[in-house]
Design a protein around this motif. Structure first.
Motif, short mmCIF file in Angstrom:
data_model
loop_
_atom_site.label_atom_id
_atom_site.label_comp_id
_atom_site.label_asym_id
_atom_site.label_seq_id
_atom_site.Cartn_x
_atom_site.Cartn_y
_atom_site.Cartn_z
N GLN A 161 0.79 -1.20 0.01
CA GLN A 161 -0.02 -0.14 0.09
C GLN A 161 0.68 0.98 0.07
N GLU A 162 1.64 1.13 0.91
CA GLU A 162 2.63 2.45 1.11
C GLU A 162 3.60 2.51 -0.23
N LEU A 163 4.26 1.71 -0.75
CA LEU A 163 4.86 1.32 -1.93
C LEU A 163 4.17 2.12 -3.17
N GLY A 164 2.85 1.80 -3.29
CA GLY A 164 2.04 2.28 -4.35
C GLY A 164 1.73 3.84 -4.14
N LEU A 165 1.37 3.95 -2.88
CA LEU A 165 1.15 5.46 -2.62
C LEU A 165 2.31 6.60 -2.89
N CYS A 166 3.48 6.12 -2.40
CA CYS A 166 4.70 6.68 -2.69
C CYS A 166 4.97 6.85 -3.88
N PHE A 167 5.02 5.86 -5.05
CA PHE A 167 5.21 6.07 -6.25
C PHE A 167 4.18 6.78 -7.06
N GLY A 168 2.97 6.72 -6.67
CA GLY A 168 1.92 7.46 -7.22
C GLY A 168 2.12 8.99 -7.12
N LEU A 169 2.48 9.26 -5.77
CA LEU A 169 2.67 10.71 -5.52
C LEU A 169 3.87 11.28 -6.08
N ILE A 170 4.94 10.29 -6.44
CA ILE A 170 6.30 10.78 -7.00
C ILE A 170 5.89 11.07 -8.30
N ILE A 171 5.21 10.16 -9.19
CA ILE A 171 4.97 10.31 -10.51
C ILE A 171 3.93 11.32 -10.86
N PHE A 172 3.01 11.48 -9.96
CA PHE A 172 2.14 12.61 -10.26
C PHE A 172 2.75 13.99 -10.00
N SER A 173 3.49 14.01 -9.04
CA SER A 173 4.33 15.27 -8.89
C SER A 173 5.31 15.70 -10.08
N ILE A 174 6.02 14.72 -10.62
CA ILE A 174 7.09 15.09 -11.56
C ILE A 174 6.22 15.60 -12.73
N PHE A 175 5.22 14.90 -13.11
CA PHE A 175 4.29 15.37 -14.42
C PHE A 175 3.55 16.56 -14.10
N HIS A 176 3.07 16.59 -12.94
CA HIS A 176 2.23 17.89 -12.59
C HIS A 176 3.14 19.08 -12.57
N GLY A 177 4.30 18.74 -12.56
CA GLY A 177 5.23 19.98 -12.53
C GLY A 177 5.28 20.78 -13.96
N GLY A 178 4.89 20.01 -14.90
CA GLY A 178 4.95 20.58 -16.31
C GLY A 178 3.53 20.98 -16.77
N ALA A 179 2.68 20.50 -15.98
CA ALA A 179 1.24 20.98 -16.63
C ALA A 179 0.79 22.49 -17.15
N HIS A 180 1.15 23.41 -15.86
CA HIS A 180 0.47 24.65 -16.14
C HIS A 180 1.63 25.35 -17.02
N VAL A 181 2.79 24.97 -17.06
CA VAL A 181 3.82 25.41 -17.75
C VAL A 181 3.59 25.31 -19.37
N VAL A 182 3.22 24.04 -19.60
CA VAL A 182 2.80 23.38 -20.83
C VAL A 182 1.73 24.18 -21.37
N GLN A 183 0.72 24.32 -20.47
CA GLN A 183 -0.52 24.80 -20.81
C GLN A 183 -0.38 26.31 -21.16
N CYS A 184 0.24 27.21 -20.53
CA CYS A 184 0.47 28.39 -20.93
C CYS A 184 1.26 28.45 -22.19
N THR A 185 2.19 27.74 -22.35
CA THR A 185 3.17 27.96 -23.40
C THR A 185 2.42 27.68 -24.83
N VAL A 186 1.65 26.45 -24.71
CA VAL A 186 0.91 26.03 -25.75
C VAL A 186 -0.04 27.39 -26.46
N LEU A 187 -0.65 27.70 -25.10
CA LEU A 187 -1.59 28.82 -25.70
C LEU A 187 -0.97 29.86 -26.44
N THR A 188 0.25 30.25 -26.16
CA THR A 188 1.05 31.42 -26.91
C THR A 188 1.29 30.83 -28.34
N ARG A 189 1.09 29.50 -28.70
CA ARG A 189 1.37 29.01 -30.00
C ARG A 189 -0.09 28.87 -30.75
N ILE A 190 -1.00 29.02 -30.15
CA ILE A 190 -2.38 28.94 -30.72
C ILE A 190 -2.94 30.38 -30.93
#
Length: 418
Positions: free
Chosen positions: A114-143
């Motif tokens: 349980q703890e291993l799944g939660l830990c990996f889930g939070l780490i993976i989500f955090s890594i890709f969450h770090g790009g969501a807003h940046v990519v969203q704003c940048t792609v808007l400048t392309r559109i």
């Protein structure tokens, strides 16, 4: 000698569809971030301390300290890939967290799994969450070939629509199936974000604004809601002497972005940290969990109605005056909220409304200024902006937890007043 090169005229239906997809692209990140606060009163009843809650709130933001600049830089070279894997990674993290939540409800399952799944889930989500807003704003400048401020107003509006929806739906989801119910609810925006990212990756070759296109304003022209922006190609002189600086801001521009990052970190970062405990604050003032969610959801809806006036407000009042007025209003509102139940309900509710309006209006300013003042590296600049903001939010969120543990919401609100 540089030339003014106009953008190709976009098809209106295609442009509208692309903008809608950009708004959906950020849905997963914003939903996951805003679903925790409405659940805070229930988590507190389960025994989660203010410090532990602050740590849980801060973990998804850790990736936003380091990775936004990485994702912003990668977007230019690997646009299609980044558009697909950022929401895909967040969905994977959400699925792992959901699986761990389900396992926690089955006592026979190994605790380590349980703890291993939660830990990996939070780490993976955090890594890709770090790009969501940046990519969203940048792609808007392309559109968008023009009206970028209007586009960023749309992003802020979509963010607060999601926040309002979380306030309305999270207490219901918790009443249905506890933490598992909330995680199941968050899978829906995660899937929609992935589909939007795949669609944008497929359409990326048809984006109106090329990667080398620079959006800037003629001197003296306001960049409010109706800013039509031409492209200025780099001078041939710069190709020889400044090729290595192509992905970086000019020194003066970089100084501006640093100052802008510091302001956003302190002002907007404190607002987002306050958002993690607003539901708990309202409950401490005598409201039920459901009523707190309804009240804050209503306030966010009011803020959305005011948001279309943001460009007009900033143009007529001026950004400096708008920032000063909103900042001092926040100081007064935080001071009133720190007094707790000793003030009339009408007064603390009015103070919460001021905070909600500031949450909607203030983030528009830094988003709209980056394309104008840091033209050669919009993605990297958004990354720097997001990294400094996330660092401040993590620090303030943890500080809020310690202040609440030491002196309750009174001490926490004094922190925001300072």
């Amino acid at each position: 000698m540089s030339q003014l090169m106009p953008f190709a005229t976009p098809d209106k239906c295609s442009l509208a569809w692309q903008v809608i997809l950009v708004l959906i692209f950020g849905m997963s990140a914003h939903a996951a971030k805003n679903a925790l606060a409405p659940a805070e009163p229930m988590l507190r009843k389960l025994g989660l301390s203010p410090i532990a809650y602050a740590c849980v709130s801060a973990v998804p933001q850790l990736g936003c300290i380091v990775f936004p600049t990485v994702w912003g830089s990668a977007y230019r070279s690997y646009e299609k890939t980044v558009l697909a894997i950022v929401p895909g990674g967040m969905l994977l993290g959400q699925v792992l967290i959901l699986s761990s939540s389900v396992l926690f409800e089955h006592e026979g399952t190994g605790k380590g799994l349980q703890e291993l799944g939660l830990c990996f889930g939070l780490i993976i989500f955090s890594i890709f969450h770090g790009g969501a807003h940046v990519v969203q704003c940048t792609v808007l400048t392309r559109i968008l070939p023009c009206g970028l401020t209007t586009g960023f107003v749309g992003i802020i509006a979509a963010t607060h629509c999601i926040a309002a929806a979380c306030n309305f739906t999270t207490p219901w989801a918790w009443s249905q199936d506890g933490l598992v119910g909330v995680q199941l609810l968050l899978i829906i925006p995660a899937v929609l974000s992935l589909l939007a990212g795949l669609a944008l990756a497929w359409m990326s070759d048809d984006f109106v604004v090329p990667h080398d296109g620079v959006q800037s304003l003629p001197t003296g022209l306001s960049d409010g809601l109706l800013n039509a922006l031409p492209v200025l190609e780099p001078s041939s002189i710069l190709h020889g002497t400044g090729a290595k600086m192509n992905m970086l801001c000019l020194p003066a521009d970089m100084k501006f972005v640093y100052r802008l990052s510091l302001w956003k970190a302190l002002e907007v970062g404190s607002l987002h940290s306050l958002r993690t405990v607003k539901n708990g604050l309202v409950v401490s003032l005598g409201e039920s969990v459901t009523d707190a969610g309804m009240l804050l959801g209503t306030y966010q809806s009011i803020g959305l109605l005011v948001l279309p006036l943001a460009g007009v407000l900033f143009d007529n009042l001026g950004r400096r005056r708008a920032i000063l007025c909103l900042s001092w209003s926040l100081v007064l509102a935080s001071s009133i909220l720190s007094l707790g139940q000793s003030v009339p309900a009408l007064l603390w509710k009015a103070s919460l409304l001021v905070v909600s309006l500031a949450e909607v209006l203030l983030p528009v300013i830094p988003l709209a200024l980056v394309p104008k003042y840091c033209e050669p590296s919009v993605g990297t600049s958004y990354g720097l902006l997001e990294s400094s903001f996330s660092l401040a939010q993590v620090v303030l969120t943890l500080a809020t937890g310690f202040m609440r543990d030491a002196g309750g919401f009174h001490a926490a609100m004094l922190l925001f007043t300072v």
